[in-house]
Design a protein around this motif. Sequence first.
Motif, short mmCIF file in Angstrom:
data_model
loop_
_atom_site.label_atom_id
_atom_site.label_comp_id
_atom_site.label_asym_id
_atom_site.label_seq_id
_atom_site.Cartn_x
_atom_site.Cartn_y
_atom_site.Cartn_z
N THR A 81 -20.33 21.44 -26.94
CA THR A 81 -21.57 21.96 -27.53
C THR A 81 -21.78 21.30 -28.88
O THR A 81 -20.84 21.15 -29.66
N ALA A 82 -23.02 20.90 -29.16
CA ALA A 82 -23.31 20.27 -30.45
C ALA A 82 -24.74 20.56 -30.86
O ALA A 82 -25.66 20.58 -30.02
N LEU A 83 -24.93 20.78 -32.15
CA LEU A 83 -26.27 20.82 -32.73
C LEU A 83 -26.83 19.40 -32.75
O LEU A 83 -26.13 18.44 -32.44
N PRO A 84 -28.12 19.23 -33.09
CA PRO A 84 -28.74 17.90 -32.99
C PRO A 84 -27.96 16.79 -33.68
O PRO A 84 -27.45 16.95 -34.79
N VAL A 85 -27.93 15.64 -33.00
CA VAL A 85 -27.19 14.46 -33.45
C VAL A 85 -28.17 13.30 -33.58
O VAL A 85 -29.00 13.08 -32.69
N THR A 86 -28.04 12.54 -34.67
CA THR A 86 -28.91 11.39 -34.92
C THR A 86 -28.21 10.11 -34.49
O THR A 86 -27.10 9.81 -34.96
N LEU A 87 -28.84 9.36 -33.60
CA LEU A 87 -28.33 8.06 -33.17
C LEU A 87 -28.87 6.97 -34.10
O LEU A 87 -29.83 7.18 -34.83
N ARG A 88 -28.25 5.80 -34.05
CA ARG A 88 -28.65 4.72 -34.97
C ARG A 88 -28.79 3.40 -34.23
O ARG A 88 -28.57 3.30 -33.03
N SER A 89 -29.14 2.37 -34.97
CA SER A 89 -29.30 1.04 -34.40
C SER A 89 -27.95 0.45 -33.99
O SER A 89 -26.89 0.84 -34.49
N ASP A 90 -28.02 -0.53 -33.06
CA ASP A 90 -26.87 -1.34 -32.68
C ASP A 90 -25.67 -0.50 -32.27
O ASP A 90 -24.55 -0.70 -32.75
N MET A 91 -25.92 0.45 -31.39
CA MET A 91 -24.83 1.27 -30.87
C MET A 91 -25.12 1.65 -29.42
O MET A 91 -26.26 1.62 -28.96
N THR A 92 -24.04 1.99 -28.72
CA THR A 92 -24.13 2.56 -27.38
C THR A 92 -23.45 3.92 -27.40
O THR A 92 -22.33 4.05 -27.92
N LEU A 93 -24.13 4.93 -26.86
CA LEU A 93 -23.51 6.22 -26.62
C LEU A 93 -23.25 6.31 -25.13
O LEU A 93 -24.19 6.26 -24.32
N HIS A 94 -21.98 6.40 -24.76
CA HIS A 94 -21.59 6.41 -23.35
C HIS A 94 -21.09 7.80 -22.98
O HIS A 94 -20.06 8.26 -23.50
N LEU A 95 -21.84 8.47 -22.08
CA LEU A 95 -21.43 9.78 -21.56
C LEU A 95 -20.68 9.55 -20.26
O LEU A 95 -21.28 9.22 -19.23
N ALA A 96 -19.38 9.70 -20.31
CA ALA A 96 -18.57 9.42 -19.13
C ALA A 96 -18.88 10.41 -18.01
O ALA A 96 -19.37 11.52 -18.25
N GLU A 97 -18.61 9.99 -16.79
CA GLU A 97 -18.75 10.90 -15.66
C GLU A 97 -17.85 12.12 -15.90
O GLU A 97 -16.68 11.99 -16.26
#
Length: 521
Positions: free
Chosen positions: A133-149
């Motif tokens: 569980t997480a409150l809102p998260v800010t993503l940024r440039s030049d990155m990958t967010l990988h949600l594993a299976e």
Amino acid sequence: MTDLVTVAVSARMAAIRIAVPGARYYLPDPVSWRLRATNGDNLAWEGRTDRAVTLLDMLSPGTAYLLEVEGLGSLQFRTRECSGLVEAAAYGLLPYVSAQDTAAALRNADALQAAIADLPVGGTLRIGPGRWTALPVTLRSDMTLHLAEGAELCSPSSRDSWSVFPARDNAGHLLGSWEGEPAACFAAPLHAIGARRLVLEGKGILDGAGNAGDWWGWAKETRDGARRARGLHLIDCSDVTLFGFTIRNAPSWIIHPQGCHRLVAACLSIEAPHDSPNTDGFNPEGSSEIRVEGVRFTVGDDCIAIKAGKRGPCGEAAHLRETRDVQIRHCLMERGHGGVVIGSEMSGGVHDVLVEDCEMIGTDRGLRLKTRRGRGGSVSGITMRRVRMEGVLTAFSANAHYHCDPDGHDEWVQSRQPAALDEGTPEIDGIAVEDIDLHEVGHAVGAFLGLPEAPIRNVSIRNLRVHSFDPEAAPAPPIMADGVQAMRHEMIVYEHAHVECDDPTLLSPSRLSVSNFQAAS
């Protein structure tokens, strides 16, 4: 001839289009494939797919691959480089206990933000299997967010400590919005502002917890000074890739690219309960070069709604941006108010939209355009081809008397008498429909209602096949405008519109508006 096309590639995943004749979301027949690295290590994978846009995962960064599809040829591609893989678990994520655990949600948001800050340029942050569980998260440039299976990133049910986007930043740039106008809104569980070269991928799940809190109980309201959050909100971003994951239960619109340029969404599953309010699936607004391929929708509102902002009540237009060059292929829209919808917020203009090789099942409408006097803007270059619809109430509609907003039923909006042309007069010019199969139509094959002062122009319909009508359908108006006849099993009905069809028997002599209609004063 079959084409194998690279739709999206990251360091560890790829989405490939297998463009065989007759393919929509599914292939006519499953095919076998073989994938091998061409760097000499002889590693190879084999599989079988029934999807026209197929997802390949567990790839290695910076590696050349050869994909061979049984009887259909081969394709070479290379994965992107990755400057480093960071495990989110190393930052002390707390496992999910309940949707009410705001303390864990705040702790996990802080941990994810710290991991993102530490991530090298071009690196990947991996969220491993488990529920978090997480409150809102800010993503940024030049990155990958990988949600594993097996990974599930959830929002808490409470809005305590939930961040809010103001309508504009300190420089006056649009941030928060609501129905096409500047407005403060709660930040999306995942969001980015001005990010470049951003990838969000994996076979995991993003859950906005709209069903766990009170979000869906105040659909059109403001609470705590803000409008409802989106599920994924991308503001002024470019070169974005979204693929592989499931996103569900957003507080309002599920994915909202706002002011984005060059975005690909592929092999996603976008979900919301059928009775959840305003949970549109994918709403590009003021954006350009948008590609949506191999996405499965089952939502509570429109599957895809293409928008360009709404002129303010006093003519405010500084926030408007056109949307141009949207391509939608091989998608499955199983439920929703509309399959592909343009408007009603289209004041900045929507141009060059292509929908092809898709399937729509049980949506209220298939292709739908909606606007009204006061909106202004123009819609042009809309093409739909090789689409199958089943159980759709009205397959094609364009409505310039849409009764939205508090004044939507007023005489000046709904009158069928010509009004003066001004900056608030919307225009629709250029709708091409070709090679469509319709099954179990409910209300009408098509309904086109233009303005007498600005008729809908250049509607072309070719190779339209009406296979059957729904025997259980009850009569109802095919579009949302005042004074429209209830219809059942009607063909193509139009008023103040220029419609050409290669089969004249599909054009109905019936009136769309009731003969004695008078708009309310």
